[in-house]
Design a protein around this motif. Sequence first.
Motif, mmCIF file in Angstrom:
data_model
loop_
_atom_site.group_PDB
_atom_site.id
_atom_site.type_symbol
_atom_site.label_atom_id
_atom_site.label_comp_id
_atom_site.label_asym_id
_atom_site.label_seq_id
_atom_site.Cartn_x
_atom_site.Cartn_y
_atom_site.Cartn_z
ATOM 1 N N LEU A 81 5.918 23.373 22.932
ATOM 2 C CA LEU A 81 5.057 24.049 22.145
ATOM 3 C C LEU A 81 3.779 24.238 23.092
ATOM 4 O O LEU A 81 3.183 23.440 23.863
ATOM 5 C CB LEU A 81 4.641 23.049 20.976
ATOM 6 C CG LEU A 81 3.435 23.426 20.225
ATOM 7 C CD1 LEU A 81 3.782 24.723 19.324
ATOM 8 C CD2 LEU A 81 3.093 22.379 19.123
ATOM 9 N N ALA A 82 3.644 25.609 22.856
ATOM 10 C CA ALA A 82 2.314 25.795 23.965
ATOM 11 C C ALA A 82 0.830 25.854 23.292
ATOM 12 O O ALA A 82 -0.114 25.264 23.500
ATOM 13 C CB ALA A 82 2.663 27.384 24.421
ATOM 14 N N HIS A 83 0.972 26.458 22.024
ATOM 15 C CA HIS A 83 -0.341 26.621 21.226
ATOM 16 C C HIS A 83 -0.096 26.456 19.917
ATOM 17 O O HIS A 83 0.946 26.996 19.116
ATOM 18 C CB HIS A 83 -0.986 28.113 21.640
ATOM 19 C CG HIS A 83 -1.116 28.595 22.910
ATOM 20 N ND1 HIS A 83 -2.301 28.048 23.526
ATOM 21 C CD2 HIS A 83 -0.481 29.064 23.875
ATOM 22 C CE1 HIS A 83 -2.116 28.575 25.038
ATOM 23 N NE2 HIS A 83 -0.969 29.348 25.097
ATOM 24 N N ILE A 84 -1.069 26.000 19.145
ATOM 25 C CA ILE A 84 -1.325 25.896 17.774
ATOM 26 C C ILE A 84 -2.612 26.849 17.496
ATOM 27 O O ILE A 84 -3.630 26.501 18.134
ATOM 28 C CB ILE A 84 -1.197 24.514 16.964
ATOM 29 C CG1 ILE A 84 -0.082 23.875 17.088
ATOM 30 C CG2 ILE A 84 -1.674 24.814 15.511
ATOM 31 C CD1 ILE A 84 -0.331 22.464 16.721
ATOM 32 N N THR A 85 -2.691 27.706 16.693
ATOM 33 C CA THR A 85 -3.613 28.596 16.385
ATOM 34 C C THR A 85 -4.063 28.631 14.790
ATOM 35 O O THR A 85 -2.898 28.564 14.189
ATOM 36 C CB THR A 85 -3.616 30.026 16.815
ATOM 37 O OG1 THR A 85 -2.614 30.693 16.429
ATOM 38 C CG2 THR A 85 -3.323 29.973 18.294
ATOM 39 N N ILE A 86 -5.034 28.578 14.379
ATOM 40 C CA ILE A 86 -5.451 28.531 13.126
ATOM 41 C C ILE A 86 -6.487 29.576 12.706
ATOM 42 O O ILE A 86 -7.620 29.778 13.533
ATOM 43 C CB ILE A 86 -6.051 27.274 12.525
ATOM 44 C CG1 ILE A 86 -5.347 25.827 12.975
ATOM 45 C CG2 ILE A 86 -6.469 27.166 11.181
ATOM 46 C CD1 ILE A 86 -5.909 24.641 12.864
ATOM 47 N N LEU B 291 -1.797 18.300 20.194
ATOM 48 C CA LEU B 291 -0.883 19.460 20.166
ATOM 49 C C LEU B 291 0.328 18.930 19.491
ATOM 50 O O LEU B 291 0.794 19.354 18.708
ATOM 51 C CB LEU B 291 -0.785 20.003 21.619
ATOM 52 C CG LEU B 291 0.261 21.401 21.476
ATOM 53 C CD1 LEU B 291 -0.423 22.450 20.658
ATOM 54 C CD2 LEU B 291 0.721 21.623 22.917
ATOM 55 N N THR C 128 -8.009 27.112 18.098
ATOM 56 C CA THR C 128 -6.782 26.922 18.821
ATOM 57 C C THR C 128 -6.550 25.615 19.359
ATOM 58 O O THR C 128 -7.676 25.080 19.828
ATOM 59 C CB THR C 128 -6.707 28.132 19.960
ATOM 60 O OG1 THR C 128 -7.805 27.604 20.705
ATOM 61 C CG2 THR C 128 -6.965 29.468 19.476
ATOM 62 N N ILE C 129 -5.166 25.131 19.471
ATOM 63 C CA ILE C 129 -4.897 24.033 19.958
ATOM 64 C C ILE C 129 -3.821 24.035 21.326
ATOM 65 O O ILE C 129 -3.151 24.771 21.092
ATOM 66 C CB ILE C 129 -4.417 22.949 18.913
ATOM 67 C CG1 ILE C 129 -5.405 22.888 17.891
ATOM 68 C CG2 ILE C 129 -4.235 21.517 19.466
ATOM 69 C CD1 ILE C 129 -4.592 22.407 16.233
ATOM 70 N N CYS C 130 -4.344 23.378 22.207
ATOM 71 C CA CYS C 130 -3.099 23.182 23.278
ATOM 72 C C CYS C 130 -3.403 21.926 23.900
ATOM 73 O O CYS C 130 -4.255 21.047 23.671
ATOM 74 C CB CYS C 130 -3.534 24.463 24.223
ATOM 75 S SG CYS C 130 -4.920 24.330 25.191
ATOM 76 N N ASP D 299 -2.991 27.049 29.772
ATOM 77 C CA ASP D 299 -3.151 27.199 28.147
ATOM 78 C C ASP D 299 -4.381 27.289 27.870
ATOM 79 O O ASP D 299 -4.947 27.972 27.032
ATOM 80 C CB ASP D 299 -2.276 26.281 27.442
ATOM 81 C CG ASP D 299 -0.627 26.375 27.968
ATOM 82 O OD1 ASP D 299 -0.360 27.497 28.361
ATOM 83 O OD2 ASP D 299 -0.045 25.558 27.602
#
Lengths: 424, 424
Positions: free
Chosen positions: A38-43, B15, B42-44, B50
């Motif tokens: 998992l590289a990124h979570i975006t909201i 993350l 955004t979460i990394c 990243d």
Amino acid sequence: MSARAGIVVTGTEVLTGRIADRNGPWLADRLLELGVELAHITICGDRPRDIEAQLRFLAGEGVDLIITSGGLGPTADDLTVDTVARFCGRDVVLDAALEARIAEIIKPLMARFTGPGAPDFATVRAANRKQALIPAGSTVLDPVGTAPGVVVPGAPTVVVLPGPPRELQPMWHKAIGTPEVQQAIAGRTRYEQQTVRMFGLPESGLADTLRHAQQVIADFVRLEITTCLRGGELEIVTRYEPDAAAAYGQLLAVLRERHARAIFSEDGSRIDDLVAGLLAGRWIATAESCTAGLLAGRLADPPGASDYLAGGVVSYSNDAKADLLGVDPALIAEHGAVSEPVAEAMAAGALRRFAADTAVAITGIAGPGGGTPDKPVGTVCFSVALGDGTLLTRTTRLPGDRADVRERSTTVAMHLLRRALSTG
Amino acid sequence: MSARAGIVVTGTEVLTGRIADRNGPWLADRLLELGVELAHITICGDRPRDIEAQLRFLAGEGVDLIITSGGLGPTADDLTVDTVARFCGRDVVLDAALEARIAEIIKPLMARFTGPGAPDFATVRAANRKQALIPAGSTVLDPVGTAPGVVVPGAPTVVVLPGPPRELQPMWHKAIGTPEVQQAIAGRTRYEQQTVRMFGLPESGLADTLRHAQQVIADFVRLEITTCLRGGELEIVTRYEPDAAAAYGQLLAVLRERHARAIFSEDGSRIDDLVAGLLAGRWIATAESCTAGLLAGRLADPPGASDYLAGGVVSYSNDAKADLLGVDPALIAEHGAVSEPVAEAMAAGALRRFAADTAVAITGIAGPGGGTPDKPVGTVCFSVALGDGTLLTRTTRLPGDRADVRERSTTVAMHLLRRALSTG
């Protein structure tokens, strides 16, 4: 070779923090299990422009798979499918069979609402037609609630899931089974993951041990170790490719050698599960002051807790300690309500009142007021008493605010329970 | 004109979902209060590549302000400052005064650890020197813990904050006061925000009312309304520019006209605060079965709860209901433990045992087992009894799993308490 993924969480209520996102962390765990990085979570909020920007960002970062959550409802601000279709360069088409399925699902739900303020069926059906519009060439994920999901193949492949966790989770399992998703994550690396848990060790002590391990274990670099301190417990998660299992075995040997007493779990089991297991065949009662029922509530979390949980007394006032638990008021006058003798008397009272064979008592100063130089805020006394006379009494000074102290007190109590029941 | 912001949350443990992010939602609230529009969170993980990609993405989306959280520690995987400096095109320079301040902060902390496994001071000081390296031309935010933050002016301006919420929050307040941040958000729009809370209304009923409001209120479009259903409560948050206050007044009138009974808060107050207020001068006791202490625990959340909370009994077993609360076993045999007569007997017992003037009893089937056709999982009986003889008894069927049913039961109990105490 490897497979990378990104998660797009949509919803103004999540972006603005009014609802905590549970889908990102849950999907992160599932991806980890699969060996997908998992590289990124975006909201973002319910704005197509922002959703599309995030999709473009993730595609630009070269992910193989994008998972979206939210924005699949029947109302005008639910725009995820439209946005994903446009991003993937696909038209939106009506799936007539899906439309019929959605109508079947909502009919009984509608029956629940009657009288003024109840929506009429034709209006709702029209709104739900919108939910049967899907990107051309995509695979439908049947609704668990009322909203269907879709898998849109491509580079990246996009999996579109609804926001409610109870719907998203089973639909994710279906999505994973589709050939489109399997193909997108074909390059994944299979990992082993092991979790060790400790209690009562400062994080710096563990850091020192890991530096030592780095020097003595040849393949140490092949272990991806994450440590996390939470509520007094240390969690050590190690991920590695299967052929690095020997290095993990060496790490475990080092941890055991240096911290045998602190380790309470080598297979990821949590303290609550371990205590529930140790309580099998026993009958437990609680006596709580500052935690005011949180420990009893925690002991009742597992299904089937009624097999071992007799009950408890929340003796918040001194009168309740005397009247319900039989604590001698003179003992409170002499030592104070927050003292080891009072904790022991509370535990003895709980054993007796509930005809139990196991009792835990907690009395402490959660703050913000009530602290003294001798007994500052965070001072908490614990006593575990067993039917055979075993007694384990401890006083701790816990850090943090009122909520932290109360929460952490229940964790300390669980660990004392485990210790008493393991050796008793 | 307006000001837009983005938040970058870094940290592999966030993350991967092992720690829930509290900073994104908290910062989102602060930005909302300021009238700065939050576009993306955004979460990394702790990977510079990243982090930099997310900074570039947000800058590309034209935000005026980026706030980062996490990655400021002394260890090698804490790379946020370096990455931000590179992104902003600035060199990293040693701030000697800051280095001295950090050394002063860590000295007493080090004294806490002694014996084997304790890190030595010189090593730690060298590691902490890293924390005194800041982007050239940036403004230092003094550490609250051990990690300093920085404000890096530019387009966008970047505010770099540490991950622990207890450090981030006061440092954010300092950051907001800097001329650099004030300049970055100069274009913000000032909003009013009002929150109405309801209980006992289905979401579709509110949706219908909002459609009606849209037709009868001329300036309805100037109201930005977000609704959220959570644990049986509906929250309606409305944001508007100050000159649209009249439209909000009209909306409030419509809500009052249609849902007077459901509205419990027009100023955003939460049920817990309202109940705490109503309990002033009273003496309350609880009797809990399925919730097993969670209600007593919730009543004890506010500081000063000892002024009104006498205590409670967790009567998880039938014996405990009889022995500690005086519930007649014949009553349980006749009606079952989950029944209104038993709930009333539990409340009466709690009043008596704690010499209280207010009591709440909860008995229900939280599941997953224990349901019957007559009393399915989710059936919960409540009774509120006051010293003057007032009695409010209700049975509900709550949706969700074991944890949902138990959590929501405490919310229903709070609302029944409010109703009994408001009219009593």
